[in-house]
Design an enzyme around this catalytic site. Structure first.
Site, PDB file in Angstrom:
ATOM      1  N   ASP A   1      45.459  68.246  53.259  1.00 58.81           N
ATOM      2  CA  ASP A   1      46.209  69.509  53.221  1.00 58.81           C
ATOM      3  C   ASP A   1      46.660  69.850  51.803  1.00 58.81           C
ATOM      4  O   ASP A   1      46.688  71.015  51.419  1.00 58.81           O
ATOM      5  CB  ASP A   1      47.409  69.426  54.170  1.00 58.81           C
TER       6      ASP A   1
ATOM      7  N   TYR B   1      36.630  72.765  65.757  1.00 57.47           N
ATOM      8  CA  TYR B   1      37.577  72.826  64.645  1.00 57.47           C
ATOM      9  C   TYR B   1      38.436  74.069  64.837  1.00 57.47           C
ATOM     10  O   TYR B   1      38.530  74.610  65.951  1.00 57.47           O
ATOM     11  CB  TYR B   1      36.726  72.840  63.350  1.00 57.47           C
TER      12      TYR B   1
HETATM   13  N1  LIG Z   1      42.688  76.840  55.101  1.00 53.60           N
HETATM   14  C1  LIG Z   1      42.903  75.563  54.927  1.00 53.60           C
HETATM   15  O1  LIG Z   1      42.003  74.791  54.564  1.00 53.60           O
HETATM   16  C2  LIG Z   1      44.267  75.003  55.144  1.00 53.60           C
HETATM   17  C3  LIG Z   1      45.235  75.751  55.728  1.00 53.60           C
HETATM   18  N2  LIG Z   1      46.487  75.230  55.905  1.00 53.60           N
HETATM   19  C4  LIG Z   1      47.443  76.061  56.611  1.00 53.60           C
HETATM   20  O2  LIG Z   1      48.506  76.393  55.755  1.00 53.60           O
HETATM   21  C5  LIG Z   1      49.679  76.552  56.534  1.00 53.60           C
HETATM   22  C6  LIG Z   1      50.822  75.835  55.844  1.00 53.60           C
HETATM   23  O3  LIG Z   1      50.566  74.456  55.778  1.00 53.60           O
HETATM   24  P1  LIG Z   1      51.443  73.511  54.835  1.00 53.60           P
HETATM   25  O4  LIG Z   1      51.458  74.009  53.456  1.00 53.60           O
HETATM   26  O5  LIG Z   1      50.998  72.139  55.076  1.00 53.60           O
HETATM   27  O6  LIG Z   1      52.883  73.721  55.511  1.00 53.60           O
HETATM   28  P2  LIG Z   1      54.301  73.420  54.900  1.00 53.60           P
HETATM   29  O7  LIG Z   1      55.222  73.334  56.044  1.00 53.60           O
HETATM   30  O8  LIG Z   1      54.229  72.310  53.932  1.00 53.60           O
HETATM   31  O9  LIG Z   1      54.630  74.768  54.059  1.00 53.60           O
HETATM   32  C7  LIG Z   1      54.872  76.002  54.635  1.00 53.60           C
HETATM   33  C8  LIG Z   1      55.509  76.884  53.579  1.00 53.60           C
HETATM   34  O10 LIG Z   1      55.576  78.206  54.089  1.00 53.60           O
HETATM   35  C9  LIG Z   1      56.896  78.689  53.912  1.00 53.60           C
HETATM   36  N3  LIG Z   1      57.217  79.654  54.951  1.00 53.60           N
HETATM   37  C10 LIG Z   1      57.365  79.463  56.271  1.00 53.60           C
HETATM   38  N4  LIG Z   1      57.675  80.614  56.878  1.00 53.60           N
HETATM   39  C11 LIG Z   1      57.727  81.556  55.916  1.00 53.60           C
HETATM   40  C12 LIG Z   1      58.013  82.933  55.915  1.00 53.60           C
HETATM   41  N5  LIG Z   1      58.270  83.593  57.036  1.00 53.60           N
HETATM   42  N6  LIG Z   1      57.990  83.595  54.738  1.00 53.60           N
HETATM   43  C13 LIG Z   1      57.716  82.935  53.596  1.00 53.60           C
HETATM   44  N7  LIG Z   1      57.416  81.625  53.538  1.00 53.60           N
HETATM   45  C14 LIG Z   1      57.434  80.945  54.683  1.00 53.60           C
HETATM   46  C15 LIG Z   1      57.776  77.472  53.986  1.00 53.60           C
HETATM   47  O11 LIG Z   1      59.011  77.799  53.378  1.00 53.60           O
HETATM   48  P3  LIG Z   1      60.218  76.745  53.222  1.00 53.60           P
HETATM   49  O12 LIG Z   1      59.718  75.739  52.239  1.00 53.60           O
HETATM   50  O13 LIG Z   1      61.317  77.582  52.697  1.00 53.60           O
HETATM   51  O14 LIG Z   1      60.456  76.179  54.577  1.00 53.60           O
HETATM   52  C16 LIG Z   1      56.924  76.473  53.207  1.00 53.60           C
HETATM   53  O15 LIG Z   1      57.134  76.621  51.830  1.00 53.60           O
HETATM   54  C17 LIG Z   1      49.355  76.062  57.931  1.00 53.60           C
HETATM   55  O16 LIG Z   1      49.160  77.166  58.774  1.00 53.60           O
HETATM   56  C18 LIG Z   1      48.045  75.334  57.780  1.00 53.60           C
HETATM   57  O17 LIG Z   1      47.230  75.491  58.908  1.00 53.60           O
HETATM   58  C19 LIG Z   1      46.831  73.984  55.488  1.00 53.60           C
HETATM   59  C20 LIG Z   1      45.900  73.188  54.912  1.00 53.60           C
HETATM   60  C21 LIG Z   1      44.523  73.623  54.743  1.00 53.60           C
HETATM   61  C1  LIG Z   2      42.568  73.147  57.753  1.00 52.88           C
HETATM   62  C2  LIG Z   2      43.717  72.277  57.760  1.00 52.88           C
HETATM   63  O1  LIG Z   2      43.646  71.150  57.320  1.00 52.88           O
HETATM   64  C3  LIG Z   2      44.969  72.761  58.287  1.00 52.88           C
HETATM   65  O2  LIG Z   2      45.070  73.932  58.652  1.00 52.88           O
HETATM   66  O3  LIG Z   2      45.893  71.954  58.357  1.00 52.88           O
HETATM   67 MG   LIG Z   3      45.244  69.933  57.947  1.00 51.86          MG
END
Ligand SMILES: NC(=O)C1=CN([C@@H]2O[C@H](COP(=O)(O)OP(=O)(O)OC[C@H]3O[C@@H](n4cnc5c(N)ncnc54)[C@H](OP(=O)(O)O)[C@@H]3O)[C@@H](O)[C@H]2O)C=CC1
Ligand SMILES: CC(=O)C(=O)O
Ligand SMILES: [Mg+2]
Length: 496
Positions: free
Chosen positions: A211, A44
Site C-alpha cells: 500500500d 481482485y
Molecule cells: N490503487 C491502488 O493501487 C491503491 C489504492 N489504495 C486505496 O487508497 C485508499 C486509502 O488507503 P490508505 O492510504 O492505506 O489509507 P489511510 O487510512 O492510511 O489514509 C487515508 C487518508 O485519507 C484521509 N481522509 C479520509 N477521509 C477523508 C475525507 N473525507 N477528506 C479528506 N481526507 C480524508 C485520511 O485523513 P486523516 O489522516 O485525517 O484521517 C488519511 O490521511 C483506500 O481506499 C485504498 O483502497 C491503497 C493502496 C493501493
Molecule cells: C490495491 C490495494 O492494495 C488497496 O486498495 O489496498
Molecule cells: Mg492494499
C-alpha cells in the site's frame, strides 16, 4: 468461461472461481492468465471487496493460514503445519484497513488470497510457493462482532504490547521456518501499524508494504508516462493529494525522491512541489504539532485551507491524486477547478473498491470536458463523450507487486531498497507504448501483464545486483529472459 459467464452477479463469479482454484488450480490459473482483463475485477478489486464484506456467509473451504491471538507462543508450530515447505512469498494482513472498506477483521483473508493469485497469474510465482496469512487480533467492527457468520475472534482488537509481541513472534517464526529470503508483503494494515512494521522489520527481513511502496511505484510510473502528453519533467509539476495516509504519503515520498534524483536537488526541496489534504484540510506547517509523523515532511508554509476545493484553487495542481478511501470526493466543482487552469489535468482516483473511487471515469471526462488524463484504482469501462471514446487506465499496485516480488525472488535478494521501487516504476513506465499514449492511456493494458512483469522483475533484480543485495550468483546475462524462464505457466506435462 461459459460456466463463469452464466453467473450474472460478480460475487457468484468470485465464488465459482474460488471453487475452481480449490478443485483444479492449474485450470484456474490458465483461465485467469488467458482472460486477465475479464477476470481481474472478479478475483481482485472491486469484487474481492464485496467478498471480504460477506466472507462469513459465503465461506466454503478455508484458504490461507489464520493465525490468531490464541496461537501466541505456538506460531512456529502453526507455520510448520502448512503443507508446502518452499515458500517464496507471504502476503499478510490483519484486516484493519481492507481496501477503502475499513476494518473487516479476519474476513480480510480475501485480500492475501487474491493478491497471491495475482502473484502467480501476473508474476509467475509458483502457486505452491505462495502463502496467504491473516493475523486475527480481533476486530473493532461492531457489525461483524454481532454477525452470527463472523469467522474470527469475537473481541476488540488487541493493541500495544500484545499486538507487537504477536507480530514479532510471527516475523521471527517465518524466518526460522522458511528462511531469510522469503518475501513478506504487508497488505491492508491500518496506517498506525503499517509504517512502524515496515520501519521495524525493513532492516531484518525481506519486507515490502504494497500500500505504501507498491502504490508509490505504480503512480510514479503513470506520472512519468503522462509526461509524454503533458511535457516537462517531474519538478515542473505540482501535485495535490486528497488523503495523506499510506498510499498518499508513500506516493508523495517516491515522487519527491525521483524528482530529487532528476533535478539533483535535495529531497527537502522537491517535497515542496507536493501538497496533501487530509480529513482536516491542507497539511500546512501551522498544524505540525498535531500531525502523525508520516505527514510532517509535507507540512509546508501556507495559510490554513479547510477543504479540497479551496486547496485546488490555492495550490493549482497539475496532477490531482485521490487516496482518501472516500468515494465521490472529486466533485464537479473540484474537477472543473482543476480543469480551468490545466490543458490536460492528470486525475487519479486511486481509492478502492469502485464505491470508494473519488470519482468515476465518466465524471472525470464529462466535468473536465474531455481534458482529463484519468486513471483509477478499480477499473472503469471506456466512456463516450462528445462523440469521442475515452479509455481510462487502472492505477493499481497490481501492475507492480507481482513483477517486483518476482525480481526479488529470482535474484535471491535479502532486503528491499527504495532504488528498487524506482527501478520497478521505470520498468513499468517503459512498457507504455506510443499507441497507449495516443489513446490517453498512461498504463499498458493488463493483457500483456506477464511480459510487463518480466521487465519489472528484470529491472528490480538488476538494481539488487548493483546494490550488492542479490544472493543468487552468478548474475544472469539477460535478466528479462531469465525472469521469463522462471515464471510458472499452467501447462499440463507430458508423462512418459
Ligand atoms: N490503487 C491502488 O493501487 C491503491 C489504492 N489504495 C486505496 O487508497 C485508499 C486509502 O488507503 P490508505 O492510504 O492505506 O489509507 P489511510 O487510512 O492510511 O489514509 C487515508 C487518508 O485519507 C484521509 N481522509 C479520509 N477521509 C477523508 C475525507 N473525507 N477528506 C479528506 N481526507 C480524508 C485520511 O485523513 P486523516 O489522516 O485525517 O484521517 C488519511 O490521511 C483506500 O481506499 C485504498 O483502497 C491503497 C493502496 C493501493
Ligand atoms: C490495491 C490495494 O492494495 C488497496 O486498495 O489496498
Ligand atoms: Mg492494499
Amino acid at each position: 468461461m461459459m460456466n463463469l459467464q452464466q453467473h450474472h452477479l460478480p460475487l457468484q463469479k468470485y465464488m465459482a472461481l474460488m471453487d475452481l482454484q480449490e478443485r483444479n488450480e492449474r485450470l484456474f490459473y490458465k483461465l485467469l492468465i488467458d482472460n486477465v482483463e475479464e477476470l481481474l475485477p472478479i478475483v481482485y478489486t472491486p469484487t474481492v471487496g464485496e467478498a471480504c464484506q460477506k466472507y462469513g456467509s459465503i465461506f466454503r473451504r478455508p484458504q490461507g493460514l489464520f493465525i490468531s491471538l490464541k496461537e501466541k507462543g505456538k506460531i512456529l508450530e502453526v507455520l510448520k503445519n502448512w503443507p508446502e515447505r518452499s515458500i517464496q512469498v507471504i502476503v499478510v494482513t490483519d484486516g484493519e484497513r481492507i481496501l477503502g472498506l475499513g476494518d473487516l477483521g479476519c474476513q480480510g483473508m480475501g485480500i492475501p488470497v487474491g493478491k497471491l493469485a495475482l502473484y502467480t497469474a501476473l508474476g509467475g510465482v509458483r502457486p505452491s510457493a505462495c502463502l496467504p496469512v491473516t493475523i486475527d487480533v480481533g476486530t473493532n467492527n461492531e457489525q461483524l462482532l454481532k454477525d452470527e457468520f463472523y469467522i474470527g475472534l469475537r473481541q476488540k482488537r488487541a493493541t500495544g504490547q500484545e499486538y507487537d509481541d504477536l507480530l514479532n513472534e510471527f516475523m521471527c517464526a517465518v524466518k526460522q521456518n522458511f528462511g531469510e529470503k522469503v518475501l513478506i508483503q504487508f497488505e491492508d494494515f491500518a496506517n498506525h501499524n503499517a509504517f512502524s512494521l515496515l520501519a521495524k522489520y525493513g532492516t531484518t527481513h525481506l519486507v515490502f508494504n504494497d500500500d505504501i511502496q507498491g502504490t508509490a511505484a505504480v503512480v510514479l510510473a503513470g506520472v512519468v508516462a503522462a509526461l509524454k502528453i503533458l511535457g516537462g519533467i517531474l519538478v515542473d509539476h505540482t501535485f495535490l493529494f486528497l488523503g495523506a495516509g499510506e498510499a498518499g504519503t508513500g506516493i508523495a515520498e517516491l515522487i519527491a525522491l525521483e524528482m530529487s534524483k532528476q533535478a539533483k536537488a535535495p529531497v527537502e526541496e522537491t517535497r515542496k512541489k507536493i501538497w496533501l489534504v487530509d480529513s482536516k484540510g491542507l497539511i500546512v506547517s501551522s498544524r505540525k504539532d498535531t500531525l502523525q509523523h508520516f505527514k510532517k515532511p509535507w507540512a509546508h508554509e501556507h495559510e490554513p485551507v479547510k477543504d479540497l476545493l479551496n486547496a485546488v484553487k490555492a495550490i493549482k495542481p497539475t496532477i490531482l491524486i485521490g487516496s482518501s478511501g472516500v468515494g465521490r470526493t472529486f466533485t464537479k466543482e473540484v474537477i472543473e477547478a482543476v480543469s480551468s487552469f490545466n490543458e490536460r489535468p492528470v486525475i487519479m482516483a486511486l481509492s478502492n473498491p469502485t464505491s470508494q473511487s473519488e470519482c468515476t471515469a465518466e465524471e472525470a471526462y464529462t466535468w473536465s470536458k474531455g481534458k482529463a488524463i484519468f486513471a483509477s484504482g478499480s477499473p472503469f469501462g471506456p466512456v463516450r463523450y462528445n462523440g469521442k471514446d475515452f479509455v481510462p487506465g487502472q492505477a493499481n499496485n497490481a501492475y507492480i507487486f507481482p513483477g517486483f516480488g518476482l525480481g526479488l525472488v529470482i535474484s535471491g535478494t535479502i532486503r528491499v531498497h527504495d532504488e528498487m521501487l524506482l527501478a520497478a516504476a521505470e520498468g513499468l513506465a517503459g512498457q507504455v507504448t506510443e499507441e497507449n499514449i495516443e489513446k490517453g492511456l498512461i498504463y499498458p493494458p493488463f493483457q500483456n501483464i506477464r511480459k510487463i512483469s518480466a521487465h519489472i522483475a528484470a529491472k528490480v533484480a538488476a538494481k539488487a545486483y548493483d546494490l550488492g543485495l542479490a544472493s543468487r550468483l552468478p548474475r544472469p546475462d539477460n535478466l528479462v529472459k531469465y525472469a521469463e524462464s522462471c515464471m510458472y505457466s499452467p501447462l499440463y506435462r507430458n508423462y512418459r
